[in-house]
Motif scaffolding. Structure first.
Motif, short mmCIF file in Angstrom:
data_model
loop_
_atom_site.label_atom_id
_atom_site.label_comp_id
_atom_site.label_asym_id
_atom_site.label_seq_id
_atom_site.Cartn_x
_atom_site.Cartn_y
_atom_site.Cartn_z
N GLY A 7 0.80 -1.21 0.00
CA GLY A 7 0.00 0.00 0.00
C GLY A 7 0.84 1.26 0.00
O GLY A 7 0.53 2.23 -0.69
N ASP A 8 1.92 1.24 0.76
CA ASP A 8 2.73 2.46 0.85
C ASP A 8 3.41 2.77 -0.49
O ASP A 8 3.60 3.92 -0.85
N TYR A 9 3.72 1.73 -1.26
CA TYR A 9 4.29 1.95 -2.59
C TYR A 9 3.27 2.64 -3.49
O TYR A 9 3.61 3.54 -4.27
N ALA A 10 2.01 2.21 -3.36
CA ALA A 10 0.96 2.82 -4.19
C ALA A 10 0.85 4.30 -3.90
O ALA A 10 0.73 5.12 -4.81
N ILE A 11 0.91 4.62 -2.62
CA ILE A 11 0.83 6.04 -2.22
C ILE A 11 2.03 6.81 -2.78
O ILE A 11 1.88 7.91 -3.33
N ILE A 12 3.18 6.22 -2.64
CA ILE A 12 4.39 6.89 -3.13
C ILE A 12 4.29 7.13 -4.64
O ILE A 12 4.63 8.19 -5.15
N GLY A 13 3.74 6.13 -5.32
CA GLY A 13 3.52 6.27 -6.77
C GLY A 13 2.61 7.44 -7.08
O GLY A 13 2.73 8.09 -8.12
#
Lengths: 368, 213
Positions: B21-27
């Motif tokens: 999930g945190d990667y999605a946000i960073i994206g």
């Protein structure tokens, strides 16, 4: 893959020293096909005693190239995708003009009248070949050891012509220790009476001096561990010392063999000139600092070193990486684990292949 | 700043590909064609994704040799080294974003690392597991031992985590350090948490910058 060394002659080259060599012959080999846009060319730059025969099987001698395990169809430098080029260095003795070549002004070999050359001169001559082939930008320049010095020189001298630079097991400048080993090699050659101030062409070459120089070199290319593993204290024939000065230990026998073998393929004066070029090389020369020199470069860098390489230790690679980072340049760095010492860049194929194949594919994609 | 700037398919993809999930946000946060440094970048999956989809210039620092090799084989410019000393070479404001994803709690000197990140980057993206989550509190209360949960699965003696912080801790820390929180996201699994994040969020993602003089 049967390959043939090609050659091209240029009218002249003006050296860093201002001296002119005219004409100048260059030996090179190519593998794979240059695409229509001429955008898939990779230049491989060879190490000290290497030559243009980097890959495939030589048409005349049937021998594999010195980096054949890395260059070819499906290999790290995949010749199905890339056009790979390797050029014998200026000052060499394998087809490119060097001290053993005939000086047209005298009709005799240059010998010690050959002008002093630099890594920069080698690179400038390579650029002439690249231009000759109509290639305006190299996808990558890659090489280990002295090859790595040329890679760095390429990236700084021709920043717009190098998309990616792979300096492997190398340095931006020799340390006192590295100069010292080269000096021992040079003195071994010059102490051989057969050297005769460099005028041995047509006579007996300084084989003893040259082979001692090579023996010293080989020690520096291996690691303590790899020598233990390869030779230990083993004797060649019986299980004990016979107390002679013959080559009783396996390590003695190996070094003598490699020394003698080298004499057949390498010119002693080329040894002098090329080692001097390495020692004098300093990428930071003409700049206030190494970082300012490397700031000129705009390539993507992949710097590789090896844990057991004490001739070109990781510290020296890190110095390059640190300078690049300080100027916000694009650099990947990895120290690969190996027992083979400096030889690792020739021997450690698997991991180098993974790194280079993937990184190069990305650079190719970005350049397209 | 719109948090919905990334088109939906891209967001779905990043979740599918990266599964975090945190990667999605960073994206979502990272602007196209920016310069991004990812600390503790692992195998370079996030940087590769950002290079492919946001045309960023990426760089990473990773301590594990094996992971560095895998990242470089993806064509990502990763440097083998540790975060605590890995930033010193970079000039000030060299990057648009410096990312620290799920490793803040593992750094020996978090304040030093964050300050360095704010020196080399205009903005910092920090993602960390929230030690204030109710499950952690519950595990501690009920067992009376160092809490072990899905988010903090380690025994006390072999945990890579050396600093335990909650969302409230981080917010207070930013105020104390005079840092500006530009955006924050709270996640439970891959779902956004809207209320009571310090109790309900497993992971927090913060976009932080230094206060301009």
């Amino acid at each position: 893959m049967i390959v043939e060394t090609q050659s091209v002659q240029f009218n002249s080259i003006t050296l860093d020293s201002g001296a002119v060599i005219a004409p100048v012959d260059v030996a090179f080999e190519t593998y794979g096909v240059l695409n229509a846009g001429k955008s898939n060319a990779v230049l491989i730059v060879h190490a000290f005693t290497g030559d243009a025969h980097a890959a495939g099987v030589g048409k005349e001698d049937g021998k594999p190239g010195w980096w054949d395990n890395m260059i070819g169809p499906g290999k790290a430098f995949d010749t199905n995708r890339y056009f790979v080029l390797c050029i014998n260095v200026l000052g060499g003795c394998r087809g490119t003009t060097g001290p053993s070549s005939i000086n047209p002004e005298t009709g005799a070999p240059y010998a010690m009248s050959f002008p002093m050359i630099t890594i920069g001169d080698m690179v400038r001559l390579q650029k002439m070949v690249v231009d000759h082939l109509g290639i305006s930008r190299l996808l990558a320049v890659a090489g280990g050891s002295m090859g790595g010095m040329q890679v760095l020189e390429w990236a700084v001298r021709y920043p717009d012509c190098v998309a990616a630079a792979f300096p492997i097991a190398t340095t931006a400048r020799h340390s006192a220790q590295q100069i010292a080993f080269n000096e021992v090699g040079r003195q071994a050659i010059m102490a051989d009476p057969d050297w005769n101030n460099g005028n041995y062409y047509g006579f007996k070459p300084p084989a003893r001096g040259l082979s001692v120089a090579r023996m010293v070199g080989h020690i520096t290319y291996m690691s303590d561990d790899s020598m233990k593993e390869k030779f230990g204290r083993r004797f060649r024939n019986k299980g004990a010392a016979a107390f002679t000065f013959d080559d009783e230990f396996e390590v003695e026998s190996y070094l003598r063999y490699r020394g003698n073998q080298f004499v057949d393929r390498f010119d002693a004066n080329s040894y002098l000139y090329i080692t001097k070029a390495m020692d004098v090389f300093d990428l930071a020369q003409g700049y206030p600092s190494l970082a300012q020199a490397l700031e000129q470069a705009h390539s993507r860098f992949l710097v590789i070193s090896f844990t057991s390489d004490w001739l070109y230790p990781s510290d020296q690679s890190l110095e390059i990486v640190s300078a690049l980072r300080s100027r916000n340049r694009d650099v990947a760095y990895c120290e690969l684990s190996s027992n083979y010492g400096h030889d690792a860049f020739l021997v450690e194929v698997g991991e180098q292949t993974d790194l280079i194949r993937g990184f190069l594919a990305r650079v190719y994609k970005e350049a397209a | 700043m719109a948090t919905d700037s990334a088109p939906l398919p891209a967001r779905r993809l990043i979740k599918e590909v990266l599964g975090r999930g945190d990667y999605a946000i960073i994206g979502e946060i990272v602007e196209p064609r920016s310069k991004v440094l990812d600390l503790g970048c692992g195998e370079g999956e996030l940087l590769e994704w950002l290079m492919d989809h946001k045309q960023v210039t990426g760089a990473g620092v990773e301590i594990s040799r094996e992971r560095v090799q895998l990242a470089i084989a993806r064509g990502v410019s990763v440097y083998q080294g540790d975060i605590d000393q890995g930033l010193a070479d970079y000039p000030d404001q060299a990057f648009d974003y410096v990312i620290l994803s799920q490793t803040l709690q593992q750094t020996l000197k978090p304040l030093k690392v964050l300050r360095e990140m704010l020196r080399v980057g205009r903005r910092v993206i920090v993602a960390f597991p929230n030690f204030g989550h109710w499950r952690v509190r519950w595990a501690h209360l009920v067992s009376g031992r160092a809490p072990r949960t899905g988010l903090f699965p380690y025994e006390w003696y072999d945990s890579p985590n050396v600093h335990f912080l909650t969302i409230q801790d981080f917010e207070a820390f930013c105020v104390e350090q005079n840092w500006v929180v530009e955006r924050h996201y709270f996640l439970s699994g891959n779902h956004r948490v809207k209320s009571m994040p310090n109790l309900r969020a497993e992971v927090a993602v913060y976009l932080v910058r230094a206060k301009h003089p």
